[in-house]
Enzyme design. Sequence first.
Site, PDB file in Angstrom:
ATOM      1  N   GLU A   1     -14.126  30.648   7.267  1.00  8.11           N
ATOM      2  CA  GLU A   1     -14.108  32.021   7.770  1.00  8.11           C
ATOM      3  C   GLU A   1     -13.775  32.012   9.259  1.00  8.11           C
ATOM      4  O   GLU A   1     -14.283  31.187  10.030  1.00  8.11           O
ATOM      5  CB  GLU A   1     -15.481  32.662   7.542  1.00  8.11           C
ATOM      6  CG  GLU A   1     -15.602  34.097   8.025  1.00  8.11           C
ATOM      7  CD  GLU A   1     -17.011  34.655   7.831  1.00  8.11           C
ATOM      8  OE1 GLU A   1     -17.146  35.893   7.757  1.00  8.11           O
ATOM      9  OE2 GLU A   1     -17.971  33.845   7.781  1.00  8.11           O
TER      10      GLU A   1
ATOM     11  N   LYS B   1     -14.185  40.750   2.491  1.00 11.45           N
ATOM     12  CA  LYS B   1     -15.622  40.558   2.631  1.00 11.45           C
ATOM     13  C   LYS B   1     -16.289  41.909   2.374  1.00 11.45           C
ATOM     14  O   LYS B   1     -16.009  42.891   3.050  1.00 11.45           O
ATOM     15  CB  LYS B   1     -15.974  40.047   4.028  1.00 11.45           C
ATOM     16  CG  LYS B   1     -17.434  39.639   4.192  1.00 11.45           C
ATOM     17  CD  LYS B   1     -17.662  38.958   5.535  1.00 11.45           C
ATOM     18  CE  LYS B   1     -19.082  38.393   5.650  1.00 11.45           C
ATOM     19  NZ  LYS B   1     -19.291  37.670   6.923  1.00 11.45           N
TER      20      LYS B   1
ATOM     21  N   CYS C   1     -18.643  34.114   2.996  1.00 12.04           N
ATOM     22  CA  CYS C   1     -19.903  33.877   3.695  1.00 12.04           C
ATOM     23  C   CYS C   1     -21.081  34.698   3.156  1.00 12.04           C
ATOM     24  O   CYS C   1     -21.637  34.396   2.108  1.00 12.04           O
ATOM     25  CB  CYS C   1     -19.691  34.119   5.184  1.00 12.04           C
ATOM     26  SG  CYS C   1     -21.002  33.418   6.241  1.00 12.04           S
TER      27      CYS C   1
END
Length: 508
Positions: free
Chosen positions: A266, A341, A375
Amino acid sequence: MKTGDIEHIELKYLELNDYQELKTAMISAYTNMPDSYWEEKHISTLIKKFPKGQAVIKINGEIAGCALSIIVNYDNFEDDHTYRDITGNYTFSTHSDDGDVLYGIDVFIKPTYRGLRLGRRLYDYRKELCEELNLKGITFGGRMPNYSLYAEDLKPKEYIEKVKRKEINDPVLNFQISNDFHPAKVMRGYLEGDKASGEFAILMEWDNIYYKKPSRKAATKKSNVRLGLIQWQMRPYNSLEELLNQAEYFIDAVAGYRSDFVLFPEFFNAPLMAKDNHLKTSDAIRKLARHTQAIVQQFSEFAITYNINIIAGSMPEIRDERLYNVGYLCRRDGSTERYEKLHVTPDEAKVWGMQGGTELKTYDTDCGKIGILICYDSEFPELSRLLANEGMDILFVPFLTDTQNGYSRVRHCSQARAIENECYVAIAGSVGNLPNVENMDIQFAQSMVFTPCDFSFPTNGIKAEATPNTEMILIADVDLDLLKELNQFGAVKNLRDRRTDLFEVVRR
């Protein structure tokens, strides 16, 4: 018969000169169904049409059991078919070498030899034959010989449920369920004269997890997949070209090991914010977003040049004046797809003004179906469960964490995702320091590949792990066929054992 009396057991193809002995064995096996034996002309036809489908077990040279089968195009039949339908009025004209399902015509064990688990050997042979011929599965109409004892009080469906709960003993149905066949439907009027079953039968099915749909394309999906993870060192770069040169170095190295995927972390391009460190952090990251499309274009070219699927970590991107955290899958065939995300961290929202995305999906590749969660998204189990429901084999998690606390959350949640969704999970993060980039000054990472925890996998569920906080690549091989076996035969079956009668995860 006692096991001590057995000198030799062999499984052989049925031959026509076995017929008289076979007839005697059938008559002894079906005492409650008079005249229930195949005539010689029937056995001759089966052997001519499909010799591999007709098998016998012999003990000390004597027939102890038999399994008869044909191959059918199952779409030609309805689920309410009869035994007469499926056998073409006992002519076996329904057999087709180009069919897609192995249909069980008969299985029996001579009473003298029962209790030796010979039936299991015949069923295992059928399964191996089904896999060898690349058929979708095995199907047959299973008798319920004890149903007549309960027919006045129980409907067939109620009877089946009681058998499954061990409240009623049905030796045939119990045996079939214990051999991984599952009841699909109750069929009425299946076998004429089967009074013990009330002429009911249960459509039993076994799915071949190794079945591959025939394709005219030259390319085939791989089952053994090699993953390459980049544990990326955060260092100053004077230009986008310098950063891309470093990325190409890693891609080249990983491709040199014939990897199928390479995973970047990321915000691996965050060092390019250094020259804008005099700006507000929210403005600096928007400046960084200007490089995203150029990076994606170059990564797509790398994917083609190095024949590798690239998961480009994540980067900031502006759409409709809103800032998102996104990444791109760059396939080696030249196609690209975008992922978002969905859950931005409180810090991303507060410091950068970043918005959460809205799209969650799986991606088809030449190495199976994959999912990608960035993440923080890995810490929400509902997301990966939705991806698992779509058939995900590998979950990739590019991450960026500054402290060991944050890393531990991603690491342990990702490992949980591998166990609960019966998939592989690969995580890759950045290491080092960026003293000239506010809000990105320190990094902590240890990249890993996780597996389910069962006999075919590492006992600790870790396939490979990088050295913490050290720039390096991590290469690991994963076998997608092991996931199929786990789903069917694992010590526990997390996906199959879900109580969907009580809960389910659905999209809005």
